[in-house]
Design a protein around this motif. Structure first.
Motif, mmCIF file in Angstrom:
data_model
loop_
_atom_site.group_PDB
_atom_site.id
_atom_site.type_symbol
_atom_site.label_atom_id
_atom_site.label_comp_id
_atom_site.label_asym_id
_atom_site.label_seq_id
_atom_site.Cartn_x
_atom_site.Cartn_y
_atom_site.Cartn_z
ATOM 1 N N LEU A 190 65.138 54.208 42.474
ATOM 2 C CA LEU A 190 66.152 53.993 41.613
ATOM 3 C C LEU A 190 65.994 54.546 39.917
ATOM 4 O O LEU A 190 66.750 54.752 39.485
ATOM 5 C CB LEU A 190 66.380 52.555 41.562
ATOM 6 N N LEU A 191 64.596 54.292 39.975
ATOM 7 C CA LEU A 191 64.230 54.447 38.381
ATOM 8 C C LEU A 191 63.469 55.909 38.296
ATOM 9 O O LEU A 191 63.611 56.518 37.006
ATOM 10 C CB LEU A 191 63.344 53.442 38.096
ATOM 11 N N ARG A 192 62.349 56.309 39.140
ATOM 12 C CA ARG A 192 61.442 57.258 38.729
ATOM 13 C C ARG A 192 61.463 58.642 39.674
ATOM 14 O O ARG A 192 60.612 59.074 39.828
ATOM 15 C CB ARG A 192 60.177 56.513 38.850
ATOM 16 N N ARG A 193 62.501 58.522 40.606
ATOM 17 C CA ARG A 193 62.463 59.676 41.555
ATOM 18 C C ARG A 193 62.395 61.034 41.005
ATOM 19 O O ARG A 193 61.492 62.054 41.379
ATOM 20 C CB ARG A 193 63.632 59.637 42.579
ATOM 21 N N THR A 194 63.306 61.296 39.818
ATOM 22 C CA THR A 194 63.402 62.606 39.337
ATOM 23 C C THR A 194 62.291 62.964 38.587
ATOM 24 O O THR A 194 61.764 63.996 38.023
ATOM 25 C CB THR A 194 64.800 62.714 38.343
ATOM 26 N N LYS A 195 61.725 61.847 37.875
ATOM 27 C CA LYS A 195 60.385 62.237 36.863
ATOM 28 C C LYS A 195 59.012 61.927 37.498
ATOM 29 O O LYS A 195 58.030 61.717 36.582
ATOM 30 C CB LYS A 195 60.979 61.414 35.713
ATOM 31 N N ALA A 196 58.890 61.541 38.734
ATOM 32 C CA ALA A 196 57.568 61.077 39.288
ATOM 33 C C ALA A 196 56.508 62.377 39.163
ATOM 34 O O ALA A 196 57.000 63.565 39.361
ATOM 35 C CB ALA A 196 57.935 60.530 40.739
ATOM 36 N N SER A 197 55.398 62.150 38.877
ATOM 37 C CA SER A 197 54.305 63.008 38.799
ATOM 38 C C SER A 197 53.939 62.897 40.214
ATOM 39 O O SER A 197 54.068 62.516 41.180
ATOM 40 C CB SER A 197 53.124 62.387 37.929
ATOM 41 N N ALA A 198 52.779 64.081 40.566
ATOM 42 C CA ALA A 198 52.390 64.408 41.844
ATOM 43 C C ALA A 198 51.566 63.112 42.334
ATOM 44 O O ALA A 198 51.746 62.808 43.360
ATOM 45 C CB ALA A 198 51.330 65.548 41.828
ATOM 46 N N GLY A 204 49.774 45.978 51.114
ATOM 47 C CA GLY A 204 51.095 46.645 50.215
ATOM 48 C C GLY A 204 51.209 45.771 49.053
ATOM 49 O O GLY A 204 51.669 46.462 48.087
ATOM 50 N N PHE A 205 50.654 44.615 49.254
ATOM 51 C CA PHE A 205 50.885 43.766 47.679
ATOM 52 C C PHE A 205 50.027 44.502 46.643
ATOM 53 O O PHE A 205 50.451 44.388 45.547
ATOM 54 C CB PHE A 205 50.501 42.401 47.953
ATOM 55 N N PHE A 206 48.949 44.789 46.997
ATOM 56 C CA PHE A 206 47.873 45.344 46.226
ATOM 57 C C PHE A 206 48.458 46.781 45.680
ATOM 58 O O PHE A 206 48.265 47.359 44.685
ATOM 59 C CB PHE A 206 46.443 45.806 46.898
ATOM 60 N N LEU A 207 49.174 47.538 46.532
ATOM 61 C CA LEU A 207 49.406 49.104 46.011
ATOM 62 C C LEU A 207 50.812 48.560 45.243
ATOM 63 O O LEU A 207 50.996 49.389 44.350
ATOM 64 C CB LEU A 207 50.204 49.696 47.442
ATOM 65 N N PHE A 208 51.621 47.562 45.524
ATOM 66 C CA PHE A 208 52.561 47.193 44.526
ATOM 67 C C PHE A 208 52.133 47.039 43.226
ATOM 68 O O PHE A 208 52.663 47.581 42.063
ATOM 69 C CB PHE A 208 53.352 46.073 45.022
ATOM 70 N N ILE A 209 51.094 46.326 42.920
ATOM 71 C CA ILE A 209 50.418 46.115 41.635
ATOM 72 C C ILE A 209 50.028 47.526 40.905
ATOM 73 O O ILE A 209 50.168 47.861 39.970
ATOM 74 C CB ILE A 209 49.276 45.242 41.845
ATOM 75 N N TYR A 210 49.284 48.327 42.067
ATOM 76 C CA TYR A 210 48.907 49.750 41.438
ATOM 77 C C TYR A 210 50.127 50.482 41.116
ATOM 78 O O TYR A 210 49.840 51.201 39.965
ATOM 79 C CB TYR A 210 47.933 50.223 42.798
ATOM 80 N N TYR A 211 51.147 50.683 41.712
ATOM 81 C CA TYR A 211 52.392 51.198 41.233
ATOM 82 C C TYR A 211 52.887 50.735 40.091
ATOM 83 O O TYR A 211 53.181 51.378 39.350
ATOM 84 C CB TYR A 211 53.398 51.195 42.267
ATOM 85 N N TYR A 212 52.964 49.503 39.931
ATOM 86 C CA TYR A 212 53.393 48.775 38.683
ATOM 87 C C TYR A 212 52.358 49.245 37.298
ATOM 88 O O TYR A 212 53.270 49.649 36.443
ATOM 89 C CB TYR A 212 53.394 47.447 38.733
ATOM 90 N N ASN A 213 51.478 49.129 37.580
ATOM 91 C CA ASN A 213 50.348 49.708 36.400
ATOM 92 C C ASN A 213 50.512 51.225 36.322
ATOM 93 O O ASN A 213 50.483 51.816 35.163
ATOM 94 C CB ASN A 213 49.012 49.395 36.805
ATOM 95 N N THR A 214 50.706 51.931 37.427
ATOM 96 C CA THR A 214 50.918 53.379 37.002
ATOM 97 C C THR A 214 52.185 53.782 36.409
ATOM 98 O O THR A 214 52.278 54.510 35.562
ATOM 99 C CB THR A 214 50.986 54.041 38.535
ATOM 100 N N SER A 215 53.297 52.997 36.860
ATOM 101 C CA SER A 215 54.483 53.312 36.050
ATOM 102 C C SER A 215 54.505 52.989 34.522
ATOM 103 O O SER A 215 54.962 53.543 33.703
ATOM 104 C CB SER A 215 55.764 52.564 36.868
ATOM 105 N N GLN A 216 53.939 51.852 34.384
ATOM 106 C CA GLN A 216 53.841 51.285 32.939
ATOM 107 C C GLN A 216 52.827 52.266 31.974
ATOM 108 O O GLN A 216 53.046 52.949 31.042
ATOM 109 C CB GLN A 216 53.048 50.146 32.807
ATOM 110 N N GLN A 217 51.795 52.939 32.626
ATOM 111 C CA GLN A 217 50.927 53.870 31.919
ATOM 112 C C GLN A 217 51.476 55.312 31.982
ATOM 113 O O GLN A 217 51.649 55.713 30.677
ATOM 114 C CB GLN A 217 49.573 53.995 32.830
ATOM 115 N N GLU A 218 52.338 55.542 32.805
ATOM 116 C CA GLU A 218 52.922 57.007 32.618
ATOM 117 C C GLU A 218 53.962 56.995 31.533
ATOM 118 O O GLU A 218 54.484 57.809 30.949
ATOM 119 C CB GLU A 218 53.621 57.308 34.185
ATOM 120 N N GLU A 219 54.781 55.844 31.430
ATOM 121 C CA GLU A 219 55.903 55.426 30.420
ATOM 122 C C GLU A 219 55.178 55.696 28.936
ATOM 123 O O GLU A 219 55.689 56.428 28.132
ATOM 124 C CB GLU A 219 56.566 54.081 30.592
#
Length: 317
Positions: free
Chosen positions: A53-61, A273-288
């Motif tokens: 929904l939010l990051r598909r077009t601007k996702a990093s490698a 899976g819960f730990f990966l969610f936390i990792y993804y959330y931190n990744t998205s915040q940092q990339e923004e």
């Protein structure tokens, strides 16, 4: 008491075959598995939804690789949860299909652990400037196609079927759809994970060393105070989860350590899976944050590129 015919525990994926458990341990491990896998699927689905929904077009490698790992783990949890239902049907064809699918998704998950380790190490080595042509396509083909070859070969050889997990009371034995040949289990599953573990653990040590070196340089040139202990713990936990190092507890499933390792393995990996969610959330915040900084300054530093793949490096007090 009614006859036990529920789901088996998550550690059985790498546990030595043909071993007996107490009914109390089997019940406890089953509950942990059901809760953990259910939570993991819930949070993994959130990650996939957010990405689409939010990051598909601007996702990093790094994000694209993480999403591939999330997809493989989501499907592994899904096939594991429906395994019990299919085993109860006593349909040999359906049981073999579920067994090969679950095995395939487990092998792809291991492959993406290795890709995560390779990408982190390569990203740090090149300063975030990876110039391999069709990089994501190449690692995707390797991680998704090669495990399918293994699954197809084992399916043709008839190595999938109904496996019995014995307890100290035969009335409470349970069955699941899985690999029926113990030699294949040791060679394909445990053998493959040993190779992945050696690679990821070595990369983990190298990556943590490089990160702490960068952190020392950053502290020498920055006036901001960031708690090194908290950051260090967060980095280690994040990398362990990302590279699947927690699956290594299966190596201790022998002797007096067998039952404790089952519990640790089941808790950590069913909740991964819960730990990966936390990792993804931190990744998205940092990339923004890095994206906004890059748009205002016109450039990103090498250190920023590294941090975009390791958001735990910038966790504040």
């Amino acid at each position: 008491m009614c006859k036990c015919s529920h789901l088996t525990f998550f550690a059985v994926l790498l546990a030595p075959p043909n071993q007996t458990l107490s009914t109390s341990d089997l019940n406890s491990l089953t509950i942990i598995t059901q809760v953990g896998c259910g939570l993991s699927m819930f949070f993994l689905s959130i990650v996939l939804f957010m990405h689409a929904l939010l990051r598909r077009t601007k996702a990093s490698a790094a994000t694209k690789i993480l999403i591939q790992l999330v997809s493989a783990m989501f499907l592994l949890n899904l096939t594991f949860l429906i395994n019990d239902f299919v085993a109860k049907l006593k349909n040999s064809v359906a049981c073999r299909i579920v067994a090969v699918l679950m095995h395939y998704f487990m092998l792809t998950t291991f492959s993406w652990f290795a890709v995560q380790a390779f990408h982190l190490c390569l990203n740090l080595y090149t300063g975030g400037q990876i110039v391999i042509r069709h990089y994501i396509l190449k690692v995707s083909i390797t991680s998704w196609v090669l495990p399918s070859v293994v699954g197809i070969v084992l399916l043709i050889l008839g190595k999938y079927g109904e496996q019995v997990i014995s307890t100290n009371d035969s009335e409470y034995n349970v069955t699941m759809c899985w690999i029926t040949d113990s030699n294949v289990h040791y060679i394909v599953n445990i053998g493959y994970y040993v190779l992945v573990f050696l690679f990821t653990f070595t990369t983990f040590i190298i990556t943590v060393y490089w990160l702490f070196c960068l952190k020392r340089v950053g502290r020498a040139t920055s006036s901001t105070g960031i708690g090194p202990k908290r950051k260090g713990i967060a980095i280690i936990l994040g990398l362990c989860c990302l590279m699947g190092i927690t699956w290594g507890f299966a190596f201790f499933a022998y002797g007096v350590l067998r039952i404790p390792s089952y519990y640790i393995f089941t808790v950590l990996n069913s909740l991964q899976g819960f730990f990966l969610f936390i990792y993804y959330y931190n990744t998205s915040q940092q990339e923004e944050i890095l994206s906004s900084q890059g748009s205002s300054s016109g450039t990103l530093t090498v250190q920023s590129n590294v941090h975009s793949d390791n958001p735990y490096d910038n966790i504040k007090e």
